[in-house]
Design a protein around this motif. Structure first.
Motif, PDB file in Angstrom:
ATOM      1  N   ALA A   1      -4.795 -27.893  -0.420  1.00  0.00           N
ATOM      2  CA  ALA A   1      -5.270 -28.268   0.997  1.00  0.00           C
ATOM      3  C   ALA A   1      -6.548 -28.955   0.546  1.00  0.00           C
ATOM      4  N   THR A   2      -6.243 -30.023  -0.069  1.00  0.00           N
ATOM      5  CA  THR A   2      -7.487 -31.128  -0.268  1.00  0.00           C
ATOM      6  C   THR A   2      -6.894 -32.426   0.084  1.00  0.00           C
ATOM      7  N   GLY A   3      -7.802 -33.252   0.264  1.00  0.00           N
ATOM      8  CA  GLY A   3      -7.551 -34.794   0.688  1.00  0.00           C
ATOM      9  C   GLY A   3      -6.771 -35.616  -0.372  1.00  0.00           C
ATOM     10  N   GLY A   4      -5.784 -36.064  -0.157  1.00  0.00           N
ATOM     11  CA  GLY A   4      -5.006 -36.939  -0.990  1.00  0.00           C
ATOM     12  C   GLY A   4      -3.604 -36.448  -1.656  1.00  0.00           C
ATOM     13  N   THR A   5      -3.668 -35.109  -1.440  1.00  0.00           N
ATOM     14  CA  THR A   5      -2.632 -34.664  -1.850  1.00  0.00           C
ATOM     15  C   THR A   5      -1.037 -34.950  -1.402  1.00  0.00           C
ATOM     16  N   GLY A   6      -1.346 -35.387  -0.048  1.00  0.00           N
ATOM     17  CA  GLY A   6      -0.132 -35.974   0.790  1.00  0.00           C
ATOM     18  C   GLY A   6       0.234 -37.401   0.306  1.00  0.00           C
ATOM     19  N   ASP A   7      -0.814 -38.207  -0.172  1.00  0.00           N
ATOM     20  CA  ASP A   7      -0.582 -39.502  -0.760  1.00  0.00           C
ATOM     21  C   ASP A   7       0.300 -39.316  -2.100  1.00  0.00           C
ATOM     22  N   VAL A   8      -0.001 -38.348  -2.590  1.00  0.00           N
ATOM     23  CA  VAL A   8       0.767 -38.082  -4.034  1.00  0.00           C
ATOM     24  C   VAL A   8       2.353 -37.729  -3.629  1.00  0.00           C
ATOM     25  N   LEU A   9       2.512 -37.342  -2.640  1.00  0.00           N
ATOM     26  CA  LEU A   9       4.018 -36.799  -2.216  1.00  0.00           C
ATOM     27  C   LEU A   9       4.456 -38.099  -1.480  1.00  0.00           C
ATOM     28  N   ALA A  10       3.816 -38.690  -0.888  1.00  0.00           N
ATOM     29  CA  ALA A  10       4.561 -40.129  -0.242  1.00  0.00           C
ATOM     30  C   ALA A  10       5.171 -41.054  -1.520  1.00  0.00           C
ATOM     31  N   GLY A  11       4.295 -41.212  -2.532  1.00  0.00           N
ATOM     32  CA  GLY A  11       4.474 -41.938  -3.759  1.00  0.00           C
ATOM     33  C   GLY A  11       5.558 -41.368  -4.429  1.00  0.00           C
TER      34      GLY A  11
ATOM     35  N   GLY B   1      -8.836 -44.771  -2.395  1.00  0.00           N
ATOM     36  CA  GLY B   1      -7.985 -43.978  -3.046  1.00  0.00           C
ATOM     37  C   GLY B   1      -6.635 -43.517  -2.592  1.00  0.00           C
ATOM     38  N   ALA B   2      -6.275 -43.649  -1.261  1.00  0.00           N
ATOM     39  CA  ALA B   2      -5.004 -43.226  -0.902  1.00  0.00           C
ATOM     40  C   ALA B   2      -4.006 -44.164  -1.644  1.00  0.00           C
ATOM     41  N   ALA B   3      -4.392 -45.405  -1.624  1.00  0.00           N
ATOM     42  CA  ALA B   3      -3.306 -46.422  -2.132  1.00  0.00           C
ATOM     43  C   ALA B   3      -3.141 -45.984  -3.700  1.00  0.00           C
ATOM     44  N   LEU B   4      -4.133 -45.872  -4.528  1.00  0.00           N
ATOM     45  CA  LEU B   4      -4.263 -45.615  -5.800  1.00  0.00           C
ATOM     46  C   LEU B   4      -3.255 -44.437  -6.133  1.00  0.00           C
ATOM     47  N   LEU B   5      -3.484 -43.414  -5.409  1.00  0.00           N
ATOM     48  CA  LEU B   5      -2.884 -42.089  -5.602  1.00  0.00           C
ATOM     49  C   LEU B   5      -1.238 -42.271  -5.391  1.00  0.00           C
ATOM     50  N   VAL B   6      -0.830 -43.087  -4.473  1.00  0.00           N
ATOM     51  CA  VAL B   6       0.411 -43.400  -4.159  1.00  0.00           C
ATOM     52  C   VAL B   6       1.176 -43.975  -5.274  1.00  0.00           C
ATOM     53  N   CYS B   7       0.386 -45.079  -5.737  1.00  0.00           N
ATOM     54  CA  CYS B   7       0.812 -45.833  -6.913  1.00  0.00           C
ATOM     55  C   CYS B   7       1.000 -45.014  -8.144  1.00  0.00           C
ATOM     56  N   ARG B   8      -0.082 -44.151  -8.382  1.00  0.00           N
ATOM     57  CA  ARG B   8       0.006 -43.375  -9.590  1.00  0.00           C
ATOM     58  C   ARG B   8       1.136 -42.439  -9.785  1.00  0.00           C
ATOM     59  N   ALA B   9       1.308 -41.637  -8.606  1.00  0.00           N
ATOM     60  CA  ALA B   9       2.333 -40.542  -8.192  1.00  0.00           C
ATOM     61  C   ALA B   9       3.715 -41.274  -8.510  1.00  0.00           C
ATOM     62  N   ALA B  10       3.832 -42.550  -7.877  1.00  0.00           N
ATOM     63  CA  ALA B  10       4.851 -42.963  -7.974  1.00  0.00           C
ATOM     64  C   ALA B  10       5.444 -43.470  -9.666  1.00  0.00           C
ATOM     65  N   GLY B  11       4.577 -44.134 -10.303  1.00  0.00           N
ATOM     66  CA  GLY B  11       4.771 -44.219 -11.729  1.00  0.00           C
ATOM     67  C   GLY B  11       5.177 -43.017 -12.121  1.00  0.00           C
ATOM     68  N   ARG B  12       4.222 -41.712 -12.174  1.00  0.00           N
ATOM     69  CA  ARG B  12       4.725 -40.616 -12.907  1.00  0.00           C
ATOM     70  C   ARG B  12       5.918 -39.929 -12.382  1.00  0.00           C
ATOM     71  N   SER B  13       6.414 -40.419 -11.325  1.00  0.00           N
ATOM     72  CA  SER B  13       7.755 -39.863 -10.775  1.00  0.00           C
ATOM     73  C   SER B  13       8.906 -40.795 -11.369  1.00  0.00           C
TER      74      SER B  13
END
Length: 368
Positions: free
Chosen positions: A265-275, A69-81
């Protein structure tokens, strides 16, 4: 309850008492408090005739079987950014799994010396052979010596072939905490995105032995001082995550986010920020600008989620769509202030009729 701004994107100058933080606590001196005006000026323009290659290529080195999930969140956040192209690099044994999950991103297999174990040297050769403008490394990577060696290989500028900036998060930071003096020598521009625990481990474990940094969660003055000291020592932009996230640059510049949101404060939000930050680097922003804009867009998206779900129940996967909406609102607010119009987010002189149809009689141009 204090007065709120527009639904979904309101900013609170002081937190609510229910947040568990003193509602009267002041922002620390020495850091610029981010707002729409400051951050709106950082949003990269979108030329009307741009194409996917115009808006950057991001390479994401992330994910494992346990943390797909971490990788998928990074990729989706990057696209939306707003980045044009995203490539997800994963161990070759996992490529079929991830290729079935990512839709807009492409995948790249990294050589292994065991199942799900990256072979650092040939993997690095494949990375350098891939065209990219920025790299995100760390979210969800499998811990181990192979990951540490890969991160160690990525830190220096690769001669004339690759000087793309890095976002270093999660397992990359934990790997760096085992490396003495990792910040020495000629290195790529980088944004480090630790939470308080990762920051403390990085300070203690990499021969950077400062005086006691103090309370890195509740004391904004201590957080700012520690982030500035680390940024100067490490020669990198440091994003110290948490309520009122601190962004510190090596030259002593610093900014602080106004957002305090327990819903994040939930898992994965930092992955979104990185992306998000990685996408902005790939679009050409410098590390300090990309970090400030990324943190702010992330905070705005979190506020939208809080309005919808409350202080609990927000999922990291709820955030990426809000990133694009937040960017759109920032652009619209900037246009109103500067009296310019943008097509696809690219600046255009107010009143220009090039490429625009004439308004039908009786319909104001701004309402077309």
């Amino acid at each position: 309850m204090p007065e709120r701004g527009p639904v979904g994107f309101g900013r609170r100058d002081a937190p609510r008492e229910a947040d568990g933080i003193d509602a009267g606590s002041a922002f620390p001196t020495g850091a610029t408090k981010l707002d729409d005006d400051i951050v709106g000026a950082l949003v990269p323009e979108r030329p009307a005739r741009g194409h996917k290659g115009s808006f950057g290529k991001l390479l994401v080195i992330a994910g494992s079987l346990d943390y797909a999930g971490a990788a998928l969140l990074v990729c989706r956040a990057a696209g939306r950014s707003g980045v044009g192209l995203v490539t997800l690099a994963i161990p070759e044994s996992l490529q079929p799994l991830f290729a079935a999950k990512v839709v807009e991103a492409t995948t790249m297999a990294l050589p292994e010396d065991d199942v799900e174990e990256i072979d650092p040297e040939p993997a690095m050769a494949r990375i350098l052979d891939h065209e990219h403008d920025a790299i995100v490394v760390g979210p969800g990577l499998r811990p181990g010596l192979a990951t540490t060696e890969l991160v160690r290989s990525l830190l220096p500028i690769a001669g004339e072939t690759d000087a793309a900036p890095l976002v270093l998060d999660a397992e990359a930071l934990r790997s760096m905490a085992t490396m003495d003096g990792w910040w020495t020598g000629e290195r790529r521009p980088a944004v480090l995105t630790p939470h308080a625990g990762e920051f403390a481990r990085l300070r203690a474990g990499s021969s950077d032995q400062p005086a006691d940094d103090g309370d890195l969660e509740g004391d904004d003055t201590a957080r700012l001082a520690a982030a500035l000291d680390a940024a100067a020592t490490w020669g990198s932009v440091v994003v110290l995550k948490g309520a009122r996230t601190i962004i510190a640059a090596p030259d002593g510049s610093a900014a602080i986010s106004p957002f305090e949101n327990p819903a994040l404060a939930t898992g994965g939000t930092g992955d979104v920020l990185a992306g998000t930050i990685g996408a902005l680097l790939a679009q050409g922003l410098d590390p300090f600008a990309a970090a400030r804009l990324g943190v702010y867009l992330h905070g705005m998206s979190g506020e939208a989620g809080r309005e919808r779900f409350g202080d609990a129940g927000l999922l990291a996967s709820d955030l990426p769509d809000g990133l694009a909406q937040a960017r759109r609102r920032l652009v619209a607010a900037t246009e109103r202030r500067t009296a310019t119009k943008r097509l696809g987010f690219a600046a255009r002189e107010s009143g220009s009729e090039a490429g625009r149809p004439a308004s039908p009689a009786g319909i104001p141009g701004d309402l077309r």
